[in-house]
Structure formats: C-alpha cells, structure tokens
Design an enzyme around this catalytic site. Structure first.
Site, short mmCIF file in Angstrom:
data_model
loop_
_atom_site.label_atom_id
_atom_site.label_comp_id
_atom_site.label_asym_id
_atom_site.label_seq_id
_atom_site.Cartn_x
_atom_site.Cartn_y
_atom_site.Cartn_z
CE LYS A 144 -1.27 1.87 3.94
NZ LYS A 144 -0.11 2.51 4.59
CG HIS A 174 1.60 -3.70 8.53
ND1 HIS A 174 1.37 -2.48 7.96
CD2 HIS A 174 1.84 -3.44 9.83
CE1 HIS A 174 1.48 -1.54 8.88
NE2 HIS A 174 1.77 -2.09 10.03
CE LYS A 178 -0.01 -4.04 13.43
NZ LYS A 178 1.24 -3.60 13.97
CG ASP A 231 -0.29 6.46 5.95
OD1 ASP A 231 0.21 5.66 5.14
OD2 ASP A 231 0.23 6.75 7.04
CG HIS A 236 -3.42 -0.06 8.33
ND1 HIS A 236 -2.99 -1.08 7.52
CD2 HIS A 236 -2.40 0.83 8.36
CE1 HIS A 236 -1.77 -0.82 7.09
NE2 HIS A 236 -1.39 0.34 7.59
C1 BG6 Z 1 1.80 2.21 7.70
C2 BG6 Z 1 1.65 3.70 7.53
O1 BG6 Z 1 0.96 1.51 6.83
O2 BG6 Z 1 1.48 1.86 9.04
C3 BG6 Z 1 2.52 4.46 8.51
O3 BG6 Z 1 2.01 4.06 6.20
C4 BG6 Z 1 2.26 3.98 9.92
O4 BG6 Z 1 2.29 5.86 8.41
C5 BG6 Z 1 2.33 2.46 10.01
O5 BG6 Z 1 3.23 4.56 10.76
C6 BG6 Z 1 1.88 1.97 11.37
O6 BG6 Z 1 2.12 0.60 11.49
P1 BG6 Z 1 2.40 -0.05 12.91
O7 BG6 Z 1 2.38 -1.53 12.65
O8 BG6 Z 1 3.72 0.46 13.37
O9 BG6 Z 1 1.27 0.40 13.78
#
Ligand code: BG6
Length: 485
Positions: A144, A174, A178, A231, A236
C-alpha cells in the site's frame, strides 16, 4: 516451507530496511526458511552484493540486537543484489535469467517501490516470463498505498491484472498479519460465549483506534500528498472494522473470509458531503511534547508545505446498514503524534436493563472487551464486581489475557507472518481487489468534501489525544473514547 526466491523491488528503500529484511531475518533465525531460499534485493543503483550487504550492516543489523553473528552471516549468504531499473529491459533479462536458472518452487516478487513503478515492473516481469503460474510459481506482492484514489487504484489493478491472475496477487495490509487480529477471529468464532452478544441488541458501540507517537519521520513528502485518511483509514482501519463486524465465514478458506469482509464494506452507510461535518473530524498536529521531549508541529516538519492542509488525525463515525449492526456506531480514529502508541478495538456492551446496584462513583471502563494490538497484545474484559467488604457497591475489574505471559513462545511479527503466507500461497490475510475498490468508494466522498472545504483541519497539540472535536463526536451520542472512560 517451499524453496523460494524473493525478488525485493525497492531493496534499498525504507520499507525493506525497516520491516521486510528484519522480518525475513527473524523467519530465517527461527529456522522457517528453506535452506536454499534466496533474497534478490533490487535497486536502480549499480551496487555489488558486497556493497549492499555492507549497507545492511549499517542500517538493518543494529535493529537486530537478538541476532547472533553466525545467524546473521548465514542470512546474508542468502542475499544477492541485482540492479533492476524499471526503465532498463536488460536489467530484467538478467534478473529473470538468475531466477529461471535455479527454478525454485516459488518466486515472490515484492513491489516495495513507489506505486508509479508498479506497472512498468509488471510489464518487465511479464516480458521476461516471470509471471507464469506453472514453472516457476510466481506471486506478486503489492504494498500500500495502491493508488491515490479509486481511479488510480483501478488503473494500477487493471494494469497488473493484464499480467497476473488474481490468485497470484497478494495486496498486503500488515494490520491483518497482527496476531491479535487473528485472535479476534478465534475469540469470536471459537467460543460460543461472545457470538450471541456480538450484535446490536448487546453492543452499544465499537471503537477502533490506531494512535501513534511518531510524526511523519523522513516521509514528509509522501505523507503530505497522502494524509491519514488514505494512509490508515482506507486500509488498516477499514480492514479491522471488517474483522470485527463480518458474519461468521463458512470456513477459514481465503475466499470465505474475503466474501464476508466485502459484504461489510458494501453495507457501510455512505458518508455524504452533508454528513462530513457531523460524522468526521480531521486534525493536524502543532508543536508539543512526546515522552517529555519537545517536538515540532506538522507544518515545521521537513518536506511539508508551510500552508499544508493535510490531515494527521482522523476520527469518523461509521455505521453499518445490516441486520446485525443497524444503529450501532463504529467510531474510527487514527493520528500521528498522539499521547501514546496504542492500537485497540473496544467492543462496548450495553448496560444491564435494570440496575439493582448503585452505580460506581467513578467513570470507569466496564462492559467492555478491549482487544489490544499494540503496544502489547492482550484481550481484556472489563466488568463490574462487588467491592470487597460490607458494602454492595460495585467496582470495575478485568479478566485479562496477556499473550506474552500466557504463551511463552516466539510470536511472529505481522510482516513475517504475511511473508511466510505468501511463500506458502495462503491468500486469506491479503486484500482482494473488490475490497480495495469498495474501501476507496467509501472514503472518496470524505476526501473530496475536505478538499472542497474552506475549513482547515482542526489543530491539536502533539502528545494529546487529538482535537477536542474528536471527543465531541462521541459525546454527541453520549459516549466517550475508551481512554477517557
Ligand atoms: C503504515 C503507515 O501503513 O502503518 C505508517 O504508512 C504507519 O504511516 C504504520 O506509521 C503503522 O504501522 P504499525 O504496525 O507500526 O502500527
């Protein structure tokens, strides 16, 4: 685990260094990778493998404090650097030759580059025969953000679909990797206890928060063109919402789960331009303090336009128009430079219909199931019990499941789990094209309305929970964010 070659486009980039290579190292160190498996890291620079490995020594190795030297050395022995500039066909001929000469069982092409390169990389892979499903079995991973809006997302997806079948395409989010997200499914569908309560009759509201302490770091230029809605929310947060709200899938097969998620995305009530002011909040951080240290405001960060109106905080009241969830608000919230780093899903159950006990004197979390994804993975059920002693007063307590303490085993990180899934050919935790399209359809009217509005994002001080309007979004419905309760 099958033998594989992983071609890492963007091998010199931030994502490869921060997430992909460390995750592959962890899998290697845990003995999960096939002994012959290789990583072909690519970049547009003419580097030798030795130069590339020397750069990893500086940038990746320090983050792997747990890596014994012999394990790191063996991991490095799997890595080959290959120059691959998407504009130079000869580079791709050489790359394909390297892969086809060895013929591993699986070839994973991970596109961790800027998205505008995706199409030309796919063209080159197809031209050199690296898109077939037979021998070798090629899969492509798309990072992404896939596009900037629905139109550009469709353009990339259609272009990639010319060369790769949908079952070869792994769109990564991602958050789906988790552990707690999968535990959410286990809790819901593995126990008879929760599922009967998981509906409008018993749930008051659902809150999903992803709060970060970090600012935009070195990604100011990218972030300023993107903003928190694209983002974090489009992907997410909406994926988490689907996992909470979907119907029980008939099985764990990849399409059974994805079919249920898309139904939720389609059932999301559209947020019309008229709704935007009432149901959404956008914010932008000003200077403040994180962990006692002063930090600059968004507009002072490198790469940010001084008059930028990009949002670094979003809160949205979403609603799902179906039998299970009609009338239950799903509050979504995410932001940079917030008070603490936390990602959690809070299912707030209704109060008892008739209270025979006096209410607790303090505002306290109760009737809540809190599934924490970060910083620790835990599931906590807040309920009321009798205060010990000669009283009939109630006091809140919680039943806790803390995964780190309950299971003393190594748990794979999100990227590691998803990378292993690609190698094994498991698509269930990846996003199907129709899901992505539907998620863009839902967020786009919000983006368009914000773009057309003369009202700037609401300022909030770095190190807080966002603008006051975010609490107001909840309090209009008589609610509170979990951390305020
Ligand atoms: C990413 C975003 O997808 O996820 C980032 O582009 C963000 O801006 C990150 O910081 C957060 O991921 P995690 O797993 O650290 O919460």
């Amino acid at each position: 685990m099958p033998d594989f070659d992983m071609v890492l486009f963007g091998g010199t980039g931030d994502l490869a260094r921060r997430k992909l290579l460390p995750s592959l190292f962890d899998a290697h160190h845990a003995g999960l990778l096939h002994p012959a498996a290789r990583i072909l890291a690519t970049g547009s620079q003419p580097l030798s493998t030795a130069d590339y490995l020397a750069s990893l020594e500086q940038t990746v190795r320090p983050g792997l404090a747990h890596a014994p030297p012999e394990s790191w050395d063996k991991f490095c022995a799997r890595i080959v650097y290959v120059q691959a500039d998407a504009r130079v066909p000869a580079h791709f001929d050489a790359l394909a030759e390297q892969v086809l000469a060895r013929k591993p069982e699986v070839v994973v092409c991970y596109l961790a580059t800027a998205p505008h390169l995706f199409v030309s990389i796919c063209e080159q892979l197809a031209r050199t025969g690296l898109n077939t499903r037979q021998a070798p079995n090629v899969r492509i991973v798309l990072e992404k953000p896939l596009g900037h809006d629905l139109e550009s997302n469709e353009a990339i997806n259609s272009a990639v679909a010319k060369f790769f079948a949908e079952e070869q395409i792994y769109r990564i989010d991602h958050y789906l990797g988790k552990e707690s997200v999968q535990n959410l499914m286990a809790i819901r569908f593995g126990n008879a206890l929760f599922e009967p309560l998981w509906r409008r009759e018993w749930v008051q509201d659902v809150q999903i928060t992803i709060a970060e302490e970090l600012g935009v770091e070195t990604r100011g230029d990218f972030y300023d063109r993107t903003g928190a809605l694209r983002d974090m929310v489009q992907n997410h947060l909406l994926q988490l919402l689907c996992m909470v709200a979907m119907e029980p899938p008939a099985s764990l097969s990849e399409d059974a789960i994805r079919d249920e998620k898309i139904k939720i995305l389609k059932a999301l009530k559209p947020i019309t331009p008229q709704d935007v002011a009432e149901k959404t909040v956008r914010g932008q951080y000003r200077s403040g303090a994180i962990g006692g240290k002063p930090v600059p405001g968004y507009l002072e960060e490198a790469g940010i336009a001084p008059d930028s109106r990009t949002e670094t905080f979003v809160a949205i009241k979403a609603e799902i128009a179906n039998w299970r969830w009609e009338g239950v608000p799903f509050y979504l919230r995410t932001g940079k430079r917030m008070q603490s780093r936390v990602a959690e899903i809070v299912i707030h159950f209704r109060d008892v219909p008739h209270a025979i006990f006096p209410r607790p004197l303090t505002l306290s979390p109760q009737n809540r199931l809190v599934i924490q994804l970060q910083p620790e993975e835990s599931i906590r059920l807040y309920c009321l019990v009798k205060q010990p002693g000669d009283t009939l007063e109630l006091t809140p307590t919680s039943l806790d499941l803390d995964f780190a303490n309950s299971f003393k085993v190594r748990r794979a990180g999100a990227y590691e789990r998803l990378l292993l899934d690609v190698i094994r050919g498991r698509l269930g935790l990846f996003v199907r094209r129709d899901e992505q399209v539907q998620a863009w359809r839902w967020v786009e009217p919000i983006i368009d309305t914000w773009d057309a509005s003369t009202v700037p994002p609401k300022p909030y001080t770095a190190g807080t929970w966002g603008p006051a309007a975010s609490s107001a979004l909840m309090s209009r419905d008589g609610g509170l964010w979990h951390e305020e309760a």
